[in-house]
Design a protein around this motif. Structure first.
Motif, mmCIF file in Angstrom:
data_model
loop_
_atom_site.group_PDB
_atom_site.id
_atom_site.type_symbol
_atom_site.label_atom_id
_atom_site.label_comp_id
_atom_site.label_asym_id
_atom_site.label_seq_id
_atom_site.Cartn_x
_atom_site.Cartn_y
_atom_site.Cartn_z
ATOM 1 N N LYS A 75 -0.396 -39.246 6.909
ATOM 2 C CA LYS A 75 -0.997 -37.994 6.461
ATOM 3 C C LYS A 75 -0.857 -36.866 7.476
ATOM 4 C CE LYS A 75 -4.488 -40.256 3.550
ATOM 5 N NZ LYS A 75 -5.933 -40.363 3.247
ATOM 6 N N LEU A 76 -0.806 -37.224 8.740
ATOM 7 C CA LEU A 76 -0.757 -36.206 9.788
ATOM 8 C C LEU A 76 0.693 -35.868 10.109
ATOM 9 C CD1 LEU A 76 -2.447 -34.499 11.756
ATOM 10 C CD2 LEU A 76 -2.292 -36.389 13.392
ATOM 11 N N SER A 77 1.028 -34.584 10.073
ATOM 12 C CA SER A 77 2.398 -34.136 10.383
ATOM 13 C C SER A 77 2.573 -34.024 11.892
ATOM 14 C CB SER A 77 2.670 -32.782 9.730
ATOM 15 O OG SER A 77 2.575 -32.876 8.326
ATOM 16 N N PRO A 78 3.813 -34.117 12.389
ATOM 17 C CA PRO A 78 4.043 -33.936 13.827
ATOM 18 C C PRO A 78 3.586 -32.554 14.295
ATOM 19 C CG PRO A 78 5.969 -34.902 12.772
ATOM 20 C CD PRO A 78 5.045 -34.481 11.672
ATOM 21 N N VAL A 79 3.193 -32.484 15.534
ATOM 22 C CA VAL A 79 2.784 -31.214 16.142
ATOM 23 C C VAL A 79 4.043 -30.523 16.679
ATOM 24 C CG1 VAL A 79 1.411 -30.115 17.935
ATOM 25 C CG2 VAL A 79 0.526 -32.136 16.733
ATOM 26 N N ARG A 80 4.236 -29.308 16.223
ATOM 27 C CA ARG A 80 5.408 -28.537 16.664
ATOM 28 C C ARG A 80 4.953 -27.433 17.609
ATOM 29 N NH1 ARG A 80 6.513 -30.437 11.658
ATOM 30 N NH2 ARG A 80 8.596 -31.322 11.350
ATOM 31 N N LEU A 96 6.068 -33.242 18.711
ATOM 32 C CA LEU A 96 5.218 -34.343 19.151
ATOM 33 C C LEU A 96 4.733 -35.111 17.925
ATOM 34 C CD1 LEU A 96 3.087 -32.300 21.724
ATOM 35 C CD2 LEU A 96 5.116 -33.683 22.208
ATOM 36 N N ASP A 97 5.052 -36.408 17.867
ATOM 37 C CA ASP A 97 4.709 -37.238 16.717
ATOM 38 C C ASP A 97 3.523 -38.140 17.068
ATOM 39 O OD1 ASP A 97 4.615 -38.762 14.440
ATOM 40 O OD2 ASP A 97 6.760 -39.147 14.359
ATOM 41 N N PRO A 98 2.452 -38.123 16.270
ATOM 42 C CA PRO A 98 1.287 -38.974 16.594
ATOM 43 C C PRO A 98 1.454 -40.430 16.139
ATOM 44 C CG PRO A 98 0.806 -37.663 14.669
ATOM 45 C CD PRO A 98 2.163 -37.233 15.136
ATOM 46 N N TYR A 99 2.467 -40.726 15.322
ATOM 47 C CA TYR A 99 2.610 -42.076 14.770
ATOM 48 C C TYR A 99 3.604 -42.890 15.595
ATOM 49 C CZ TYR A 99 0.054 -40.471 10.684
ATOM 50 O OH TYR A 99 -0.919 -39.982 9.846
ATOM 51 N N ALA A 100 3.389 -44.213 15.527
ATOM 52 C CA ALA A 100 4.210 -45.139 16.308
ATOM 53 C C ALA A 100 5.440 -45.575 15.507
ATOM 54 C CB ALA A 100 3.384 -46.351 16.704
ATOM 55 N N ASP A 104 8.049 -48.984 14.533
ATOM 56 C CA ASP A 104 8.066 -50.448 14.480
ATOM 57 C C ASP A 104 9.263 -50.964 15.257
ATOM 58 O OD1 ASP A 104 10.238 -49.866 12.912
ATOM 59 O OD2 ASP A 104 9.331 -50.530 11.025
ATOM 60 N N SER A 105 9.535 -52.255 15.109
ATOM 61 C CA SER A 105 10.643 -52.867 15.847
ATOM 62 C C SER A 105 11.989 -52.344 15.387
ATOM 63 C CB SER A 105 10.590 -54.392 15.702
ATOM 64 O OG SER A 105 10.666 -54.765 14.317
ATOM 65 N N GLN A 106 12.065 -51.786 14.149
ATOM 66 C CA GLN A 106 13.302 -51.236 13.641
ATOM 67 C C GLN A 106 13.396 -49.720 13.884
ATOM 68 O OE1 GLN A 106 15.609 -53.260 12.396
ATOM 69 N NE2 GLN A 106 14.222 -55.005 12.733
ATOM 70 N N ASN A 107 12.502 -49.226 14.732
ATOM 71 C CA ASN A 107 12.464 -47.806 15.079
ATOM 72 C C ASN A 107 12.173 -46.911 13.869
ATOM 73 O OD1 ASN A 107 13.022 -48.290 17.824
ATOM 74 N ND2 ASN A 107 15.235 -48.284 17.426
ATOM 75 N N ASN A 108 11.388 -47.415 12.932
ATOM 76 C CA ASN A 108 10.938 -46.628 11.794
ATOM 77 C C ASN A 108 9.471 -46.267 11.982
ATOM 78 O OD1 ASN A 108 13.445 -46.892 10.389
ATOM 79 N ND2 ASN A 108 12.808 -48.944 9.716
ATOM 80 N N ARG A 109 9.093 -45.078 11.479
ATOM 81 C CA ARG A 109 7.703 -44.620 11.585
ATOM 82 C C ARG A 109 6.798 -45.517 10.745
ATOM 83 N NH1 ARG A 109 6.844 -38.665 10.034
ATOM 84 N NH2 ARG A 109 4.887 -38.948 11.201
ATOM 85 N N ILE A 110 5.642 -45.834 11.302
ATOM 86 C CA ILE A 110 4.660 -46.660 10.596
ATOM 87 C C ILE A 110 3.339 -45.910 10.555
ATOM 88 C CG2 ILE A 110 5.773 -48.846 11.180
ATOM 89 C CD1 ILE A 110 3.759 -49.178 13.444
ATOM 90 N N ASP A 111 2.500 -46.303 9.616
ATOM 91 C CA ASP A 111 1.215 -45.644 9.440
ATOM 92 C C ASP A 111 0.203 -46.173 10.451
ATOM 93 O OD1 ASP A 111 -0.683 -43.984 8.445
ATOM 94 O OD2 ASP A 111 -1.178 -45.246 6.709
ATOM 95 N N LYS A 112 0.501 -45.930 11.707
ATOM 96 C CA LYS A 112 -0.369 -46.359 12.792
ATOM 97 C C LYS A 112 -0.206 -45.378 13.936
ATOM 98 C CE LYS A 112 -1.605 -50.410 15.553
ATOM 99 N NZ LYS A 112 -1.251 -51.820 15.895
ATOM 100 N N LEU A 113 -1.326 -44.873 14.440
ATOM 101 C CA LEU A 113 -1.268 -43.909 15.515
ATOM 102 C C LEU A 113 -0.643 -44.529 16.756
ATOM 103 C CD1 LEU A 113 -4.748 -42.165 15.163
ATOM 104 C CD2 LEU A 113 -2.518 -41.362 14.342
#
Length: 928
Positions: free
Chosen positions: A698-703, A723-727, A729-738
């Motif tokens: 839900k939260l967009s990256p901070v520009r 600046l991206d608040p999300y982490a 995964d092992s495949q370098n894809n964004r996940i829904d986790k801060l």
């Protein structure tokens, strides 16, 4: 023309001192008065008239239809016959002087009655009609009808006050002159006469009439130093027609009085003061894979005072050739522009060899600008640059040196008109073109129609300002229609480019209002209604035979309608940090921080009704929902010109913060009464958003972006980061986790860039002005508005532009400058990428250019760059220039790269003698 003798001038009386007898004088005067009062004389008839030989004839007319009555009723009238000899067929003789003679001398003006000569000395001047002679000494001989003028020889100053003879637009400055006022012929000795851009220096000149001069042992030069010209053409015998031409016999070039073999058995120098047509002499040379060549030869057409045309061509002995046309037009207070068409047919190697190839390239340029005074309510402009994607890389024309690295070509032609009134209506029609030279992809709009109606405030008061929500409600109407074309180089200018054209029209009506809240907050709210029309939609279905999805085009009118709502609230905060203290005069007085925070809220409904499922011919018992779940949905407006309606509902909260930091410092000027303001940070902005209706992420990256200027606005710095608040995964894809909950930092830096440009020079520097013409050509070619990637090598064209005279002081030396003017321009760029943990510098380079004026006549410049990532120099160009007074010498060298070449040029600056040049070049071996 002839001067009248004083003996014929009855209005002048020459008095001499005489021994007189007063009694005799009184008696003579009295007798003269008595005779004038009582004496009568017969008047002589006017010359050309005769005395009538008989009395006038009396004619009486009588009407035969009337009864004869008293003759007193209709008295007879006297009629005089006109004498046929009233006008004499012999023209009267001309008077001695057709115009008034005005003469003046500073020291004395005397007349020798015995020799019939008049002498004028020191600052002597004679005006007669359109003729004017000024000299130190003038002698007028009335018996020979001649005027002799010469200077004054002084033991200290030498020969001064040389004669200056002016007649009409012709001006001659000789050592002495003899002029016949009757025949209007003259002998002129050691004269200097301006003819066009040059000057004729002749030992002896015979003036035949107002339009023909014959000269002997003369020099023709465009040099400024006429006493010791650095070059001249020796004219042994020549005929001069002022303002038109100089025709000469044997002539050859002298450089500092040293004869050269450059000459002709006869010569012709045009001297027209207007633009005239003429042949453009080509330059010759040799290229490795194309043989000998002739370049830049053609013809110049001076069509009229507003339009000209140059037609140039190149030819190579292996069959390659090029054609170029250039036209410039201008009408004062109306418009100005230029049009250029270029075409080249390039052949590499020879037919039959494996490396043989043949290609054609072209380029079209058009620039048009309208004067603001021409029409206040309408405007037409054009900036066109289109052609082959490989034109700038493969062109043999030296004018394209600074543009061969261009990756894009763009064009725009627009017309706009404003219809004044309430409300005001604006209308514009634009055709655009964008071309990627690497992918050869072309995007065009032919055309784009835009119309808008100015804001209407239905609830605003007739008088006074608008207050509150209701009074500030306003709406307007916007229309945009486009015909978009996407094609490639191979299909450009063919009918196939229109096959996949997208046509559509968008109507929008925004409704907005704004008001103040709690005196310090500004609130705005708006809603927008949009309707999109299209003439082509699509239909998708699954073909069981081919086992693939099929998309069909459906022609016909269709439309979709959307709407949204948004509101925002913001304020401005000021912070002041004061550093001043009593008794101390600190350099930094205060720092002011300005913050502008704002919060916005946007709602975009979902328009599911415009989405359909894929049609399956054999569903095998599956429902449409199952099919949609398996194959997804689509909208028939996917290939429309104005996008598609939103399928998902969104509810976003936007946050933004802008910053500005300034400082007050002590002014170096002791007379200043107020501190000086300087900007420490022009802007520093942060923005992000939160989607309330989203199911994840839900939260967009901070520009973040910002910029500042340093060193008196000479150093510009701009930076940005994401600046991206999300982490990941092992495949370098964004996940829904801060990211902070995944063991990392609060934000993850995914990308950043920094750009800096620094331009500085000595106070006396004007070196970069010499590259102005080349930079302007770079911009027309779609390149940079500087010389960091080199400039045009078309020295012949630069030669036509002349050379502006610079102001020089008496202490300036032509050999060495103790203060060397210089200018340097530096551009630095670095980009960082880490969106998928690559953690790398994607690009890192520095570009620089500069000019150094070693002396008043020598200048050196260059453009280069260094790729810090790949450790290699970028395109490099070195430039050398020598000002040879009336000549110019240039040398340009590209030492390496696929465009390695050099070009040497020396030629006369004068546009009339531009064909007297020498040019030698080594062109790059173009790889097709």
């Amino acid at each position: 023309m002839a001067f009248q003798k004083p003996s014929h001038t009855f209005t002048k009386i020459h008095l001499k001192a005489l021994h007189t007898n007063n009694i005799k004088i009184l008696f003579t005067l009295s007798f003269t008065v008595f005779i004038n009062m009582l004496g009568l004389a017969q008047e002589l008839p006017t010359k050309g008239k005769t005395i009538p030989k008989s009395e006038p004839i009396i004619q009486t007319t009588r009407d035969t239809t009337l009864v004869i009555g008293d003759s007193l009723i209709n008295p007879a009238t006297n009629v005089k016959e006109q004498d046929s000899t009233l006008k004499d067929s012999i023209a009267p003789k001309k008077v001695f002087l057709e115009n008034n003679v005005v003469y003046h001398a500073k020291d004395y003006t005397t007349f020798d009655r015995k020799a019939h000569k008049m002498y004028l000395y020191n600052d002597a001047k004679i005006d007669y009609g359109d003729m004017n002679i000024t000299a130190g000494n003038i002698v007028i001989d009335y018996t020979k009808n001649t005027v002799y003028a010469k200077g004054i020889t002084d033991s200290i100053e030498g020969y001064t006050q040389k004669p200056v003879f002016t007649q009409g637009n012709n001006k001659v400055e000789p050592d002495s002159i003899v002029f016949n006022t009757k025949t209007k012929k003259a002998l002129i000795y050691n004269s200097q006469t301006a003819q066009g851009e040059g000057t004729v220096i002749a030992k002896e000149t015979k003036k035949e009439n107002d339009s023909v001069y014959f000269i002997k042992d003369a020099k023709y030069t465009t040099s400024k130093n006429l006493d010791d010209p650095e070059y001249y053409f020796k004219l042994r015998k020549a005929k001069v027609v002022p303002g038109k031409k100089i025709v000469t016999g044997l002539t050859n070039l002298f450089i500092y009085d040293v004869p050269t073999p450059v000459g002709l058995p006869f010569g012709f120098f045009p001297q027209s003061e207007k633009h005239t047509s003429g042949v453009l002499i080509p330059s010759f040379g040799e290229q490795n894979d194309r043989g000998y060549f002739l370049q830049n030869g053609g013809y110049y057409f001076a069509i009229n005072d507003y339009v000209d045309l140059s037609v140039l061509g190149d030819y190579y002995t292996n069959g390659s050739y090029g054609l170029r046309t250039q036209s410039t037009y201008r009408k004062r207070y109306k418009f100005t522009g230029n049009v250029g068409l270029r075409y080249e047919s390039l052949i590499t190697s020879e037919r039959g060899f494996p490396d043989y190839s043949k290609s054609t390239i072209y380029n079209i340029q058009w620039s048009h600008s309208q004067d603001a005074k021409a029409s206040p309510n309408s405007r037409f402009s054009a900036s066109v640059n289109l052609g082959s994607s490989t034109y700038y890389r493969n062109s043999l024309n030296q004018i394209n040196t600074g543009a061969f690295l261009n990756n894009t070509l763009s064009s725009s032609v627009s017309y706009s008109k404003t219809f004044m009134g309430e409300p005001q209506v604006n209308l514009s029609v634009t055709a655009t073109h964008s071309q990627n030279t690497n992918t050869q992809q072309i995007n065009m709009t032919l055309p784009t129609l835009q119309a808008s109606v100015s804001r209407i405030y239905p609830f605003a008061p007739k008088n006074g300002s608008k207050k509150g929500i209701i009074q500030n409600i306003n709406f307007q109407y916007n229309l945009r229609a486009e015909n978009r074309i996407q094609t490639t180089d191979s299909l450009f200018f063919t009918s196939a480019m229109f096959d996949d054209a997208k046509t559509g029209m968008s109507h929008s009506i925004p409704l907005t209002t704004n008001f103040k809240l709690f005196k310090h907050f500004s609130v705005s709210a708006s809603t927008n209604y949009q309707e999109v029309w299209t003439l082509k939609t699509i239909k998708k279905y699954y073909d069981e035979v081919s086992r693939q999805f099929v998309t069909e085009n459906v022609n016909g009118f269709d439309a979709f309608r959307t709407y949204n709502f948004s509101t925002s609230i913001g304020t401005t905060l000021y912070g002041m940090f004061n550093f001043e203290k009593e008794g101390k005069d600190r350099k930094i007085k205060a720092i002011r921080h300005v913050m502008r925070p704002s919060i916005s809220y946007n709602i975009n409904p979902a328009f599911d009704k415009y989405y359909d499922g894929v049609e399956i011919i054999t569903a095998d018992g599956q429902t449409q929902e199952d099919i949609n779940r398996q194959y997804g949905t689509y909208t028939r407006f996917e290939q429309g010109a104005f996008g598609t309606p939103s399928q998902s509902f969104s509810s976003n909260i936007g946050l933004s913060l802008s910053n500005n930091i300034e400082a007050k410092v002590r002014d170096k000027d002791s007379t200043a009464t107020e501190p000086k303001k300087i900007k420490l940070l022009n802007n520093l902005n942060f923005s992000t958003s939160y989607n309330l209706a989203g199911d994840s992420l839900k939260l967009s990256p901070v520009r973040m972006n910002g910029g500042t200027t340093l060193f008196k606005n000479k150093l510009n710095i701009n930076f940005a980061a994401t600046l991206d608040p999300y982490a990941l995964d092992s495949q370098n894809n964004r996940i829904d986790k801060l990211n902070i909950k995944n063991g990392g930092s609060l934000f993850r830096l995914t990308g950043a860039n920094l750009n800096a440009s620094w331009s500085f020079s000595s106070k006396k520097s004007g070196a970069n002005d010499r590259n102005k013409a080349g930079i302007e050509q770079n911009v027309r070619n779609g390149g940079r508005a500087d010389d960091l990637l080199g400039v045009s090598e078309d020295f012949t064209r630069r030669n036509l532009e002349g050379d502006d005279e610079k102001e020089k002081s008496e202490n300036d030396s032509q050999l060495y400058n103790y203060k060397v003017p210089w200018s340097i321009r530096v551009a630095y760029a670095v980009n960082y990428s880490n969106s998928r943990r690559q953690n790398e510098i994607s690009s890192h380079s520095i570009m620089f250019s500069g000019d150094i004026q070693l002396s008043d006549k020598w200048s050196v410049g260059g453009s280069s760059g260094y790729d810090l990532k790949n450790a290699g120099f970028t395109f490099t160009q070195l430039r050398f220039e020598r000002d040879l007074l009336s000549w110019r010498m240039n040398f340009s060298w590209v030492p390496f790269s696929s465009r390695s070449s050099w070009n040497f040029f020396i030629g006369i600056k004068s546009s009339m003698l531009k064909d007297l040049k020498y040019e030698k070049r080594k062109q790059p071996d173009i790889q097709l």
